[in-house]
Design an enzyme around this catalytic site. Structure first.
Site, PDB file in Angstrom:
ATOM      1  N   ARG A 333      17.966 -18.453  88.431  1.00 38.91           N
ATOM      2  CA  ARG A 333      18.720 -19.073  87.504  1.00 38.91           C
ATOM      3  C   ARG A 333      19.540 -20.015  88.053  1.00 38.91           C
ATOM      4  NH1 ARG A 333      14.771 -16.912  85.991  1.00 38.91           N
ATOM      5  NH2 ARG A 333      14.639 -15.529  84.234  1.00 38.91           N
ATOM      6  N   ARG A 349      16.468  -8.317  87.146  1.00 41.16           N
ATOM      7  CA  ARG A 349      15.495  -8.075  86.362  1.00 41.16           C
ATOM      8  C   ARG A 349      14.796  -9.531  85.804  1.00 41.16           C
ATOM      9  NH1 ARG A 349      20.048  -8.292  82.345  1.00 41.16           N
ATOM     10  NH2 ARG A 349      19.923  -5.991  82.472  1.00 41.16           N
ATOM     11  N   TRP A 490      18.114  -4.527  79.081  1.00 37.41           N
ATOM     12  CA  TRP A 490      17.967  -5.832  79.403  1.00 37.41           C
ATOM     13  C   TRP A 490      18.978  -6.567  78.281  1.00 37.41           C
ATOM     14  CZ3 TRP A 490      16.666  -8.842  74.943  1.00 37.41           C
ATOM     15  CH2 TRP A 490      16.275 -10.271  75.399  1.00 37.41           C
ATOM     16  N   ASP A 492      22.288  -7.805  77.736  1.00 41.99           N
ATOM     17  CA  ASP A 492      23.408  -7.526  78.403  1.00 41.99           C
ATOM     18  C   ASP A 492      24.756  -7.483  77.413  1.00 41.99           C
ATOM     19  OD1 ASP A 492      22.859  -7.952  81.241  1.00 41.99           O
ATOM     20  OD2 ASP A 492      22.058 -10.165  80.783  1.00 41.99           O
ATOM     21  N   GLU A 637      22.448 -13.073  71.472  1.00 43.08           N
ATOM     22  CA  GLU A 637      21.878 -11.657  71.353  1.00 43.08           C
ATOM     23  C   GLU A 637      22.444 -11.133  70.031  1.00 43.08           C
ATOM     24  OE1 GLU A 637      22.301 -12.143  75.825  1.00 43.08           O
ATOM     25  OE2 GLU A 637      23.452 -12.720  73.982  1.00 43.08           O
ATOM     26  N   GLN A 690      16.122 -20.376  75.867  1.00 44.53           N
ATOM     27  CA  GLN A 690      16.587 -18.896  75.986  1.00 44.53           C
ATOM     28  C   GLN A 690      16.801 -18.347  74.521  1.00 44.53           C
ATOM     29  OE1 GLN A 690      20.840 -17.804  76.360  1.00 44.53           O
ATOM     30  NE2 GLN A 690      20.169 -17.062  78.131  1.00 44.53           N
ATOM     31  N   THR A 709      14.422 -19.319  81.753  1.00 47.64           N
ATOM     32  CA  THR A 709      14.411 -18.316  81.103  1.00 47.64           C
ATOM     33  C   THR A 709      13.192 -17.437  81.432  1.00 47.64           C
ATOM     34  OG1 THR A 709      14.031 -17.406  78.642  1.00 47.64           O
ATOM     35  CG2 THR A 709      13.419 -19.885  79.380  1.00 47.64           C
TER      36      THR A 709
END
Length: 801
Positions: A333, A349, A490, A492, A637, A690, A709
């Site tokens: 990233r 991860r 996962w 965040d 999210e 993403q 992503t």
């Protein structure tokens, strides 16, 4: 509205209108030198790290796509000038025609304007720490033309923090000098002859040059109207201090129909500019270097090719999704137009999931990343959430980084190892299936015995590292037996603290199943028994505490106060994608509960652009649930279409045998299918993003944050291994597809352990799943296809029914 099309024969995306609503980017470089370049030639280069070794400058989120790697052309008879890429001069599209071709590790720019045809191809040659600009100018008019060419890049001060913030030092710590045919940029504080020098060279002998940015651009001007180009000549500026650039100018006289070809070379290392300038003066060497890049990707793509009734699937799987997945494996990233280089290192991860997708195409890099991750694991079993692999590389322990007077000191050894309070509960578990898949692909069973140190001291075999990861998750559970959420899982933004994460328990179960299969293969019966019992305990806890009877789905977790997250009784965050998909993907959910859970996903989370992460989105802050409740509704999210876990749903539906539903979910997210609605999507149609704005946001359907992503790796893994069903194993290759029932069949060419398998899948009964028969080279077989001789071509026919 569409701005381009896929050219599958050349594995290129062709942009026919340069005025796209956002920069559409590409990645140049497969090793250490990388350029992130846009369709308008904006972007930046770096060596190894965009944080510490930035070669050219970038201004993130600028109103325009600036600066970049530009070539200006000037008609010296009229004084008119333009750029080969539409930007930065931006000639009227009624007067000039532009075409851009993004290929695999190269980009081509073409312009036709006022009787001059010009092309510029950018790529990074294999084995070199430099970028080639291969330029062709042709006079298509019936008159003699005098054309000047000018390059422009703006050099960076190398370290992102100094480059962007500490100008009281950076402005006075570097300088440019002219050498025959090149501008040399000296980071004076850096005594290293390699990392302390950048350059821009040309294969011609320049008529003039500029190493000082403000002399080239002029006062109160920018890249759109540089003074040097307007005047037709650079000022021959080069000195220490201030802002620096690389501009080399040459005038050419072209007869009607005549063309000239030359190159610019942007790179790193004292003396390398002179060497490469001489080397690429022979254009045959440019052609050979470009052919090597094409061959590099031809070889990788050939490892898995599909021909199916779904053209969008074929286009993405045969080139673009693999390309994006490997880009993430190599560059993590680090750098994009969104992640602009301030974070060097591996997300634990992220990297573990990226690596599961490419062991067939790039086993060497997959292995390297797995070893990096194992070195970033502590004895307790968890992984360091973000770390620089150089910290724990024994070959780099004694290599001291160049000390800049303008940067914050590197962290101490103690600061590199975080404790439980900063641990993400899922990081380490992704390692298990990734390591297994690597060995299934390569057959390197000795890898399990390799000794690798822990980040906090001591060492263990790869196999013991895997056990440590599983044991950690078994130990850190809450009162219900569900894995603790720790800092986050996962997601965040789901900061459960002392709460419990259903997603991690499902992930733990999946990792256990993979490990149990491994232990059986290795004949480790005691471990089979131990971890089978552990898996049974996980299953019992999950089925007892995580199923919501009223809703008919799995909840997302529990807060530290024991309150459930994701129940039918709640008004916000009722249904969550991660928990329901992983319950099925892992094999924990029964067929009945799995179907109910995935029906709820379809009913509550599906949209024409993909599956939402949760719904309804949170509108009221609740710190017991986490920061997700403080994110705008429909964004990231909190109720967006977060792309990464979408492929988990594709896999889940194949586990349930529902190929039509799996393809419905796949088609919704596939960027190929949004090529004609760019006014809605905005982002590149060849790259997963993403997230996509959710239904609770006014820009529902807008795609954000392309390229870097984990979606790409998971999309590739899900389609190849589960929808198309071609899976490598420890002892053989299996073919068990789950496809739309209206497919008559499909073809796959798969390379595995040195042999090639031409797989013909036939579906005469129009089922979604179920293998009736398999033949290998005309002979019926049962179960897996055993490894065939190296170099052999094998015919496999699979009949569904």
């Amino acid at each position: 509205m569409k701005y381009g099309y896929f050219d599958n024969d050349n594995r290129e995306y062709v942009i026919t209108r340069p005025d796209v609503p956002a920069p559409w980017t590409n990645y140049l470089g497969t090793e250490k030198f990388c350029t992130v370049i846009s369709h308008n030639a904006g972007g930046y280069s770096f060596y190894n790290s965009p944080e510490y070794n930035r070669v050219t400058k970038f201004r993130p989120n600028a109103t325009f796509d600036r600066p970049g790697h530009y070539v200006y052309l000037r008609d010296d008879d009229s004084g008119d000038y333009w750029s080969i890429s539409w930007q930065p001069v931006a000639k009227s599209l009624d007067e000039a025609q532009y075409q851009i071709r993004h290929g695999l590790s190269y980009s081509k720019f073409q312009c036709d304007y006022n009787g001059i045809h010009a092309r510029k191809t950018l790529f990074v040659p294999k084995g070199e720490d430099a970028e080639i600009w291969d330029v062709v100018i042709k006079n298509t008019s019936d008159q003699v033309r005098t054309i000047s060419a000018f390059s422009f890049v703006e050099f960076s001060f190398s370290h992102i923090q100094s480059d962007n913030q500490n100008h009281q030092m950076s402005l006075y710590s570097a300088g440019t000098a002219y050498r025959p045919g090149l501008i040399e940029y000296d980071l004076y504080y850096n005594t290293d002859d390699f990392e302390g020098f950048y350059y821009l060279a040309s294969t011609f002998d320049p008529d003039s040059y500029d190493g000082q940015r403000d002399r080239f651009l002029g006062l109160y001007r920018d890249e759109a109207n540089p003074l040097a180009v307007e005047q037709g000549r650079c000022s021959n500026s080069a000195q220490t201090c201030y802002n620096h650039c690389g501009s080399l100018h040459k005038q050419f006289t072209l007869q009607p129909g005549e063309e000239i070809r030359f190159a610019y070379i942007l790179g790193i290392g004292k003396g390398n500019g002179e060497r490469l300038r001489e080397h690429y003066q022979d254009v045959a060497n440019i052609d050979a270097a470009f052919a090597a890049i094409k061959a590099h990707w031809d070889e990788r793509c050939a490892k898995f090719q599909v021909k199916s009734p779904n053209q969008g699937l074929d286009t993405m799987i045969n080139a673009w999704t693999l390309y994006q997945a490997e880009t993430c494996v190599v560059w993590s990233r680090f750098a994009s137009f969104i992640e602009v280089g301030g974070r060097t290192g591996l997300g634990y991860r992220d990297t573990a999931q990226d690596a599961i997708s490419v062991p067939h195409a790039n086993p060497e890099m997959t292995r390297k990343r797995i070893v990096d991750l194992l070195r970033g694991q502590v004895k307790a079993g968890y992984g360091l959430h973000l770390f620089d692999p150089d910290w724990f590389d024994p070959e780099k322990e004694d290599v001291a980084p160049s000390k800049s007077p303008t940067v914050v000191p590197t962290p101490s050894d103690e600061d590199k190892i975080h404790g439980i309070k900063d641990t993400c509960s899922d990081d380490h578990l992704w390692l298990i299936p990734t390591i297994c898949k690597y060995v299934m692909e390569t057959g390197e069973t000795s890898f399990f015995d390799q000794m690798i140190p822990y980040a906090d001291g001591g060492e263990a075999s790869v196999y013991e590292h895997m056990k440590a990861a599983l044991d950690f998750s078994a130990e850190y559970v809450g009162q219900t037996g569900i894995c603790k959420g720790l800092r986050a899982d996962w997601n965040d933004c789901l900061n459960l603290g002392g709460g419990e994460s259903s997603m991690v328990s499902f992930l733990h179960f999946w990792a256990l199943q993979e490990f149990i299969d491994l232990a059986k293969f290795l004949g480790k019966d005691q471990d089979v028994n131990t971890y089978t019992e552990m898996a049974a305990n996980v299953r019992e806890a999950c089925e007892t505490h995580l199923w919501d009877d009223e809703g008919g789905w799995y909840i997302r977790g529990l807060t530290k106060n024991g309150d459930k997250i994701g129940t039918a009784q709640q008004q916000e965050g009722r249904v969550h994608l991660e928990s329901n998909t992983l319950a099925v993907l892992s094999g924990l959910a029964s067929q009945e509960r799995g179907e109910q859970a995935m029906d709820a996903v379809d009913e509550h989370l599906f949209s024409p652009y993909g599956l939402h992460l949760n719904a309804p989105s949170f509108s009221t802050p609740n710190d017991d649930i986490g920061f997700v409740t403080r994110v705008y509704q429909g964004v990231k999210e909190n109720g967006a279409i977060f792309s990464h876990p979408n492929p988990w749903a594709w896999v889940a539906e194949t586990k349930l045998g529902r190929g039509d539903r799996a393809m419905k979910f796949y088609d919704a997210l596939n960027p190929y299918n949004q090529n004609d609605i760019i006014e809605k999507r905005i982002a590149e149609p060849y790259s997963y993003v993403q997230f996509i704005m959710g239904r609770d946001h006014q820009d529902h359907g807008r795609a954000n944050h392309p390229w870097l992503t984990g979606t790409s790796g998971w999309a590739y893994f899900a389609v190849t291994n589960y929808i198309l069903g071609v899976q490598s194993g420890f002892t053989g290759l299996s073919v068990d597809p789950c496809i739309p029932s209206d497919w008559p069949g499909f073809e796959v060419t798969r390379q595995w352990r040195g042999a090639t398998y031409h797989i013909q899948v036939e579906n005469p009964d129009h089922v979604s799943k179920g293998v009736k028969s398999i033949t290998l080279n005309g002979a019926p077989i049962q179960g897996r296809i055993p490894p065939q001789a190296q170099g052999s071509d094998n015919q496999v026919v699979v009949v569904l029914g």
